[in-house]
Design an enzyme around this catalytic site. Structure first.
Site, mmCIF file in Angstrom:
data_model
loop_
_atom_site.group_PDB
_atom_site.id
_atom_site.type_symbol
_atom_site.label_atom_id
_atom_site.label_comp_id
_atom_site.label_asym_id
_atom_site.label_seq_id
_atom_site.Cartn_x
_atom_site.Cartn_y
_atom_site.Cartn_z
ATOM 1 N N SER A 31 0.823 -1.210 0.000
ATOM 2 C CA SER A 31 0.000 0.000 0.000
ATOM 3 C C SER A 31 0.860 1.265 0.000
ATOM 4 O O SER A 31 1.836 1.378 0.747
ATOM 5 C CB SER A 31 -0.902 -0.002 1.239
ATOM 6 O OG SER A 31 -1.662 1.181 1.278
ATOM 7 N N CYS A 140 0.333 3.952 10.371
ATOM 8 C CA CYS A 140 0.896 5.057 9.588
ATOM 9 C C CYS A 140 1.606 6.033 10.523
ATOM 10 O O CYS A 140 0.983 6.585 11.434
ATOM 11 C CB CYS A 140 -0.187 5.793 8.801
ATOM 12 S SG CYS A 140 0.522 7.136 7.828
ATOM 13 N N GLY A 253 9.238 -5.095 3.749
ATOM 14 C CA GLY A 253 10.269 -4.212 4.300
ATOM 15 C C GLY A 253 11.558 -4.438 3.536
ATOM 16 O O GLY A 253 12.321 -5.349 3.839
HETATM 17 C C1 FMN Z 1 5.672 6.615 -0.211
HETATM 18 C C2 FMN Z 1 5.079 5.569 0.686
HETATM 19 C C3 FMN Z 1 3.723 5.626 0.996
HETATM 20 C C4 FMN Z 1 3.161 4.643 1.833
HETATM 21 N N1 FMN Z 1 1.816 4.691 2.105
HETATM 22 C C5 FMN Z 1 1.239 3.722 2.857
HETATM 23 C C6 FMN Z 1 -0.176 3.698 3.078
HETATM 24 O O1 FMN Z 1 -0.933 4.522 2.563
HETATM 25 N N2 FMN Z 1 -0.681 2.699 3.865
HETATM 26 C C7 FMN Z 1 0.124 1.744 4.438
HETATM 27 O O2 FMN Z 1 -0.384 0.873 5.152
HETATM 28 N N3 FMN Z 1 1.462 1.727 4.217
HETATM 29 C C8 FMN Z 1 2.027 2.680 3.451
HETATM 30 N N4 FMN Z 1 3.388 2.653 3.202
HETATM 31 C C9 FMN Z 1 4.209 1.576 3.794
HETATM 32 C C10 FMN Z 1 4.456 0.436 2.807
HETATM 33 O O3 FMN Z 1 3.232 -0.180 2.433
HETATM 34 C C11 FMN Z 1 5.398 -0.631 3.419
HETATM 35 O O4 FMN Z 1 4.818 -1.130 4.596
HETATM 36 C C12 FMN Z 1 6.784 -0.071 3.754
HETATM 37 O O5 FMN Z 1 7.203 0.882 2.804
HETATM 38 C C13 FMN Z 1 7.850 -1.157 3.899
HETATM 39 O O6 FMN Z 1 8.077 -1.832 2.689
HETATM 40 P P1 FMN Z 1 9.276 -1.428 1.649
HETATM 41 O O7 FMN Z 1 10.507 -1.223 2.472
HETATM 42 O O8 FMN Z 1 9.358 -2.551 0.681
HETATM 43 O O9 FMN Z 1 8.831 -0.144 1.007
HETATM 44 C C14 FMN Z 1 3.968 3.610 2.376
HETATM 45 C C15 FMN Z 1 5.330 3.563 2.039
HETATM 46 C C16 FMN Z 1 5.886 4.507 1.211
HETATM 47 C C17 FMN Z 1 7.351 4.413 0.855
#
Ligand code: FMN
Length: 318
Positions: A31, A140, A253
């Site tokens: 997300s 969040c 993550g």
């Molecule tokens: C720009 C951005 C916006 C995000 N928006 C949301 C969101 O709206 N809802 C949510 O549950 N997580 C949100 N996340 C978290 C991601 O879904 C995820 O949990 C987190 O980035 C870790 O994964 P990654 O390291 O692969 O990015 C967001 C992450 C990023 C980078």
């Protein structure tokens, strides 16, 4: 690693059963990092994804925080988007009908400033056609009311989860924050509230400073850290959660490769989400899916469940 599957020389079976939710494969997109899915249709064959977790939705549209809301960091990024989204009405009217034409599960990420707001969004989505599950974002870090405030208090996690559980027939996924001392306690609270599935981790709270201006880089002072920098923390969180509860886990993550996925499966995930990697290459999720398939063929693994919780250690996963 020993082969346990007689069908290793065939295409591996990628289906995963997450409690009441079946996905065609364990690779989903996280997300907030993949818009409403539709923005990526020219770069990614959306039909190949196990699921699309859409951008966090709120009752009313939100424009999020002012610029600057993104900062690059060593092996990662900070964001303080602040849940910018079109609002639940526009999502149901405009985005959902278009998403229904794809053969992939659409999972709505829901957010509220109060418990009642979570319940109302949940009702609206439950009455709509085309939502496969609800992901309750109690983690969040970039909003003043709600968000991580709920997700760091086991009582509030259980209250919100059970309130949603009572109102919907859809599978309920609770998204956990890593910004806690004991993530296992949060996982137990979500399960006590009736969560079918847990997803983790959301971002870690961080800061960046501009030495020319002596000011914080981000307009909101702090932001959520994501990307490869957080992978070791995420793996530890998934492992601790898998020791604490038995519901299926969607791990995320910093995942950037097929072998990253295998690491998450070994420590207890049943499926994974690709987040920040999609910012580097929009089609990273599909490359990672293909790398996972190759790993399974090379290692004669017939089914994803042969990897999940497979970590070899003197404290094996229950
Ligand atoms: C720009 C951005 C916006 C995000 N928006 C949301 C969101 O709206 N809802 C949510 O549950 N997580 C949100 N996340 C978290 C991601 O879904 C995820 O949990 C987190 O980035 C870790 O994964 P990654 O390291 O692969 O990015 C967001 C992450 C990023 C980078």
């Amino acid at each position: 690693m020993e082969s346990t599957s007689p069908s290793w020389n065939k295409a591996p079976d990628l289906r995963v059963q997450l409690g009441p939710l079946e996905l065609k494969n364990p690779i989903t997109v996280a997300s907030g990092t993949f818009g409403y899915g539709l923005e990526y249709k020219n770069y990614v064959d959306l039909n190949r994804l196990g699921a699309i977790f859409v951008k966090g939705l709120t009752l009313k549209p939100r424009s999020g925080h002012p610029q600057q809301r993104i900062a690059e960091t060593a092996s990662g990024m900070l964001n303080c988007i602040g849940l910018q989204n079109v609002g639940i009405d526009e999502f149901i009217k405009d985005k959902l009908p278009k998403l229904r034409s794809y053969d992939t599960a659409v999972i709505a990420n829901i957010n509220g400033s109060t418990a009642e707001e979570y319940y109302e969004i949940s009702d609206r989505l439950t009455q709509s056609d085309g939502v496969a599950a609800l992901e309750v974002n109690v983690s969040c870090p970039n909003v003043k009311a709600g968000g991580m405030m709920f997700g760091t208090d086991p009582f509030l996690i259980e209250t919100i989860t059970s309130g949603i559980r009572k109102r919907t027939h859809l599978p309920v996924i609770v998204k956990l924050s890593p910004n806690v001392t004991d993530i296992g306690a949060m996982a137990i609270a979500a399960c006590n509230g009736g969560a079918d599935i847990l997803s983790l981790i959301n971002t870690l709270v961080g800061m960046a400073v501009d030495v020319r201006t002596w000011r914080p880089v981000l307009s909101n002072l702090t932001g959520g850290l994501s990307g490869p920098a957080i992978k070791p923390v995420a793996l530890r969180c998934v492992y601790e959660t898998a020791r604490a509860v038995s519901v299926p886990i969607i791990g995320m993550g910093g995942i950037c490769s097929g072998t990253d996925v295998v690491e998450f499966l070994l420590v207890g995930a049943h499926a994974v989400s690709i987040g920040t990697a999609s910012y580097i290459h929009p089609d990273a999720s599909i490359r990672i899916l293909d790398e996972l398939i190759r790993y399974m063929i090379e290692n004669r693994i017939g089914h994803i469940s042969e990897i999940t919780r497979g970590l070899k250690h003197e404290n094996p996963l229950p």
